[in-house]
Design a protein around this motif. Structure first.
Motif, PDB file in Angstrom:
ATOM      1  N   LEU A 143       0.810  -1.218   0.000  1.00  0.00           N
ATOM      2  CA  LEU A 143       0.000   0.000   0.000  1.00  0.00           C
ATOM      3  C   LEU A 143       0.844   1.270   0.000  1.00  0.00           C
ATOM      4  N   GLY A 144       2.097   1.152   0.362  1.00  0.00           N
ATOM      5  CA  GLY A 144       2.960   2.328   0.408  1.00  0.00           C
ATOM      6  C   GLY A 144       2.617   3.273   1.547  1.00  0.00           C
ATOM      7  N   ALA A 145       2.007   2.756   2.593  1.00  0.00           N
ATOM      8  CA  ALA A 145       1.640   3.572   3.758  1.00  0.00           C
ATOM      9  C   ALA A 145       2.813   3.565   4.736  1.00  0.00           C
ATOM     10  N   GLY A 146       3.717   4.514   4.546  1.00  0.00           N
ATOM     11  CA  GLY A 146       4.946   4.538   5.326  1.00  0.00           C
ATOM     12  C   GLY A 146       4.729   4.736   6.814  1.00  0.00           C
ATOM     13  N   TRP A 147       3.813   5.631   7.177  1.00  0.00           N
ATOM     14  CA  TRP A 147       3.599   5.883   8.614  1.00  0.00           C
ATOM     15  C   TRP A 147       2.896   4.714   9.284  1.00  0.00           C
ATOM     16  N   ALA A 148       2.042   4.022   8.557  1.00  0.00           N
ATOM     17  CA  ALA A 148       1.437   2.806   9.115  1.00  0.00           C
ATOM     18  C   ALA A 148       2.498   1.726   9.285  1.00  0.00           C
ATOM     19  N   GLY A 149       3.453   1.672   8.363  1.00  0.00           N
ATOM     20  CA  GLY A 149       4.568   0.747   8.501  1.00  0.00           C
ATOM     21  C   GLY A 149       5.421   1.070   9.716  1.00  0.00           C
TER      22      GLY A 149
END
Length: 196
Positions: A143-149
């Protein structure tokens, strides 16, 4: 006279039978019932222990590997850039190895009854850490959700740190085995930060 001889004969027979019955219990492999010192029984326990260890490590590592496989090579979004193939390979190998080591530590605690005896200190952080490790590839790579990562990395580090403490209370070696998983979660967070 015959009664006295019969009584003496029964006494000798009883003692002989009693000694014969007691001998197999002390000496394994004599064809009678097995005791806890029986090598065959110990071998059976060892085989069951190895099977449960293999299952624990395989399931944990396979879950993490499947999460990476499902996420693909990674993609970019408006807030993150696509990771390099080398970074994805390092993240995949490190995560699978870390989960295998954590599963080994959890198995050691389970073998001593710690997962059932202290589930809040052992089972809950292990499960939380495993779920965060399985969620990271989908969030950060697919998903490219860096902050969720980053949140997943924080959850992995917190869960692994709780495992170090909880596992260490049951088995000090298991607690030491969980320490590299904390370091891996921090390293994964650094890799995740570079994708932001």
């Amino acid at each position: 006279m015959e009664t006295a001889t019969a009584t003496q004969g029964q006494g000798l027979t009883r003692r002989a039978v009693g000694d014969a019955d007691a001998t197999p219990a002390r000496m394994p492999g004599s064809g009678a019932r097995a005791t806890s010192r029986d090598p065959k029984r110990k071998l059976g326990r060892a085989k069951r222990g190895l099977r449960s260890l293999a299952a624990a490590v395989t399931v944990s590592a396979a879950l993490t590997a499947a999460a990476f496989y499902a996420s693909g090579a990674g993609s970019s979004s408006g807030t993150t850039k696509a990771p390099s193939a080398a970074m994805v390979a390092i993240a995949r190998a490190g995560s699978v190895a870390a989960e295998a080591v954590m599963a080994l530590a959890a198995w050691m605690v389970w073998a001593e009854g710690g997962l059932h005896g202290r589930p809040g200190a052992t089972l809950a952080p292990f499960a939380a850490q495993l779920l965060a490790a399985a969620a990271w590839p989908a969030l950060a790579l697919r998903l490219g959700a860096g902050w969720a990562g980053m949140a997943c990395c924080a959850a992995m580090a917190a869960g692994a740190a709780a495992c170090v403490r909880g596992f260490g209370g049951v088995n000090p070696v298991a607690g030491d085995l969980a320490k590299p998983c904390v370091a891996w979660a921090v390293l994964l967070a650094v890799m995740n930060y570079k994708m932001l």
